[in-house]
Structures are given as C-alpha cells and as structure tokens.
Write a protein that holds these residues in place. Structure first.
Motif, PDB file in Angstrom:
ATOM      1  N   LYS A  16      43.985  30.690  18.890  1.00  0.00           N
ATOM      2  CA  LYS A  16      44.837  31.826  18.504  1.00  0.00           C
ATOM      3  C   LYS A  16      46.120  31.858  19.340  1.00  0.00           C
ATOM      4  N   ILE A  17      46.001  31.626  20.632  1.00  0.00           N
ATOM      5  CA  ILE A  17      47.174  31.623  21.513  1.00  0.00           C
ATOM      6  C   ILE A  17      48.108  30.483  21.125  1.00  0.00           C
ATOM      7  N   ALA A  18      47.545  29.306  20.843  1.00  0.00           N
ATOM      8  CA  ALA A  18      48.364  28.150  20.469  1.00  0.00           C
ATOM      9  C   ALA A  18      49.099  28.378  19.150  1.00  0.00           C
ATOM     10  N   SER A  19      48.456  29.059  18.207  1.00  0.00           N
ATOM     11  CA  SER A  19      49.079  29.229  16.896  1.00  0.00           C
ATOM     12  C   SER A  19      49.950  30.476  16.777  1.00  0.00           C
ATOM     13  N   LYS A  20      49.630  31.531  17.528  1.00  0.00           N
ATOM     14  CA  LYS A  20      50.353  32.800  17.365  1.00  0.00           C
ATOM     15  C   LYS A  20      51.055  33.302  18.616  1.00  0.00           C
ATOM     16  N   GLY A  21      50.892  32.593  19.719  1.00  0.00           N
ATOM     17  CA  GLY A  21      51.571  32.990  20.944  1.00  0.00           C
ATOM     18  C   GLY A  21      50.684  33.758  21.904  1.00  0.00           C
ATOM     19  N   ASP A  22      51.181  33.931  23.112  1.00  0.00           N
ATOM     20  CA  ASP A  22      50.425  34.537  24.204  1.00  0.00           C
ATOM     21  C   ASP A  22      50.138  36.021  23.991  1.00  0.00           C
ATOM     22  N   ASN A  23      50.839  36.646  23.069  1.00  0.00           N
ATOM     23  CA  ASN A  23      50.696  38.083  22.867  1.00  0.00           C
ATOM     24  C   ASN A  23      49.704  38.428  21.751  1.00  0.00           C
ATOM     25  N   VAL A  24      49.016  37.432  21.215  1.00  0.00           N
ATOM     26  CA  VAL A  24      48.121  37.657  20.084  1.00  0.00           C
ATOM     27  C   VAL A  24      46.890  38.467  20.512  1.00  0.00           C
ATOM     28  N   GLY A  25      46.501  39.393  19.660  1.00  0.00           N
ATOM     29  CA  GLY A  25      45.300  40.180  19.890  1.00  0.00           C
ATOM     30  C   GLY A  25      44.218  39.765  18.916  1.00  0.00           C
ATOM     31  N   LEU A  26      42.984  40.046  19.273  1.00  0.00           N
ATOM     32  CA  LEU A  26      41.870  39.744  18.381  1.00  0.00           C
ATOM     33  C   LEU A  26      40.726  40.696  18.639  1.00  0.00           C
ATOM     34  N   SER A  27      39.808  40.723  17.689  1.00  0.00           N
ATOM     35  CA  SER A  27      38.592  41.513  17.842  1.00  0.00           C
ATOM     36  C   SER A  27      37.422  40.554  17.987  1.00  0.00           C
ATOM     37  N   PHE A  28      36.246  41.071  18.309  1.00  0.00           N
ATOM     38  CA  PHE A  28      35.102  40.182  18.484  1.00  0.00           C
ATOM     39  C   PHE A  28      34.697  39.530  17.168  1.00  0.00           C
ATOM     40  N   TYR A  29      35.128  40.080  16.044  1.00  0.00           N
ATOM     41  CA  TYR A  29      34.846  39.453  14.754  1.00  0.00           C
ATOM     42  C   TYR A  29      35.547  38.107  14.615  1.00  0.00           C
ATOM     43  N   ALA A  30      36.585  37.861  15.389  1.00  0.00           N
ATOM     44  CA  ALA A  30      37.318  36.595  15.310  1.00  0.00           C
ATOM     45  C   ALA A  30      36.451  35.404  15.691  1.00  0.00           C
ATOM     46  N   PHE A  31      35.347  35.635  16.360  1.00  0.00           N
ATOM     47  CA  PHE A  31      34.487  34.552  16.820  1.00  0.00           C
ATOM     48  C   PHE A  31      33.433  34.152  15.798  1.00  0.00           C
ATOM     49  N   PHE A  32      33.469  34.778  14.615  1.00  0.00           N
ATOM     50  CA  PHE A  32      32.446  34.549  13.606  1.00  0.00           C
ATOM     51  C   PHE A  32      33.074  34.368  12.235  1.00  0.00           C
ATOM     52  N   ALA A  33      32.394  33.613  11.379  1.00  0.00           N
ATOM     53  CA  ALA A  33      32.813  33.474   9.988  1.00  0.00           C
ATOM     54  C   ALA A  33      32.583  34.816   9.290  1.00  0.00           C
ATOM     55  N   ASN A  34      33.058  34.926   8.083  1.00  0.00           N
ATOM     56  CA  ASN A  34      32.868  36.167   7.342  1.00  0.00           C
ATOM     57  C   ASN A  34      31.452  36.330   6.840  1.00  0.00           C
ATOM     58  N   LYS A  35      30.562  35.468   7.278  1.00  0.00           N
ATOM     59  CA  LYS A  35      29.152  35.559   6.914  1.00  0.00           C
ATOM     60  C   LYS A  35      28.359  35.984   8.142  1.00  0.00           C
ATOM     61  N   ASN A  36      27.321  36.705   7.919  1.00  0.00           N
ATOM     62  CA  ASN A  36      26.456  37.124   9.011  1.00  0.00           C
ATOM     63  C   ASN A  36      25.326  36.095   9.152  1.00  0.00           C
ATOM     64  N   ASN A  37      25.703  34.863   9.540  1.00  0.00           N
ATOM     65  CA  ASN A  37      24.714  33.792   9.606  1.00  0.00           C
ATOM     66  C   ASN A  37      24.070  33.656  10.982  1.00  0.00           C
ATOM     67  N   ASN A  38      24.511  34.432  11.963  1.00  0.00           N
ATOM     68  CA  ASN A  38      23.898  34.421  13.282  1.00  0.00           C
ATOM     69  C   ASN A  38      23.941  35.843  13.858  1.00  0.00           C
ATOM     70  N   PRO A  39      23.110  36.748  13.341  1.00  0.00           N
ATOM     71  CA  PRO A  39      23.181  38.149  13.754  1.00  0.00           C
ATOM     72  C   PRO A  39      22.916  38.380  15.234  1.00  0.00           C
ATOM     73  N   GLU A  40      22.065  37.570  15.852  1.00  0.00           N
ATOM     74  CA  GLU A  40      21.792  37.756  17.281  1.00  0.00           C
ATOM     75  C   GLU A  40      23.031  37.471  18.122  1.00  0.00           C
ATOM     76  N   LEU A  41      23.750  36.408  17.791  1.00  0.00           N
ATOM     77  CA  LEU A  41      24.961  36.065  18.535  1.00  0.00           C
ATOM     78  C   LEU A  41      26.057  37.104  18.289  1.00  0.00           C
ATOM     79  N   LEU A  42      26.158  37.567  17.047  1.00  0.00           N
ATOM     80  CA  LEU A  42      27.120  38.617  16.710  1.00  0.00           C
ATOM     81  C   LEU A  42      26.842  39.883  17.511  1.00  0.00           C
ATOM     82  N   MET A  43      25.578  40.280  17.599  1.00  0.00           N
ATOM     83  CA  MET A  43      25.222  41.478  18.366  1.00  0.00           C
ATOM     84  C   MET A  43      25.470  41.278  19.860  1.00  0.00           C
TER      85      MET A  43
END
Length: 72
Positions: A16-43
């Motif tokens: 994200k930093i490489a593509s959008k710059g040092d000021n980019v923000g994200l949420s914890f959802y950014a670490f997962f696909a739009n599928k809930n294929n690993n609910p334990e890791l998501l939690m």
C-alpha cells in the motif's frame, strides 16, 4: 499475534505504501480477501486492532507496520 498474520500485515502495508505513498491509511479488512475464508485469523486481526489497541477504522499503514515490527 501469530507470525502468519504479522507477515501478512507487513506485506500489505509495504504494498500500500509503495503504490499510494507514505500517507496511505487502511483498515484491518485490508489484510483479507472479500471472502471470509479464515474467520479465526480475521478475528485475531480485529481483536488486535479494535480491542487491544483501540485504533480508528482507518490508520496510516506506516504506523501499523511499526506497531507490528515493535511487537505491540
């Protein structure tokens, strides 16, 4: 936090930093696909983000990366 999640967070922050710059923000959802294929890791990520550190919905990627590298 398990190593698998630490590695994923750092990789996503770096991309994200490489593509959008040092000021980019994200949420914890950014670490997962739009599928809930690993609910334990998501939690685990949600618990670390929301309960443990009481972070806002969007946080600067460089801050998250530093927190993970510092084992917070």
């Amino acid at each position: 936090m398990r190593q698998e999640l630490r590695t994923k967070i750092i990789e996503v922050c770096d991309k994200k930093i490489a593509s959008k710059g040092d000021n980019v923000g994200l949420s914890f959802y950014a670490f997962f696909a739009n599928k809930n294929n690993n609910p334990e890791l998501l939690m685990e990520a949600a618990t670390w983000w929301i309960q443990t550190h009481q972070l806002d919905h969007f946080v600067k990627a460089h801050k998250i990366k530093q927190m993970v590298l510092s084992n917070l």
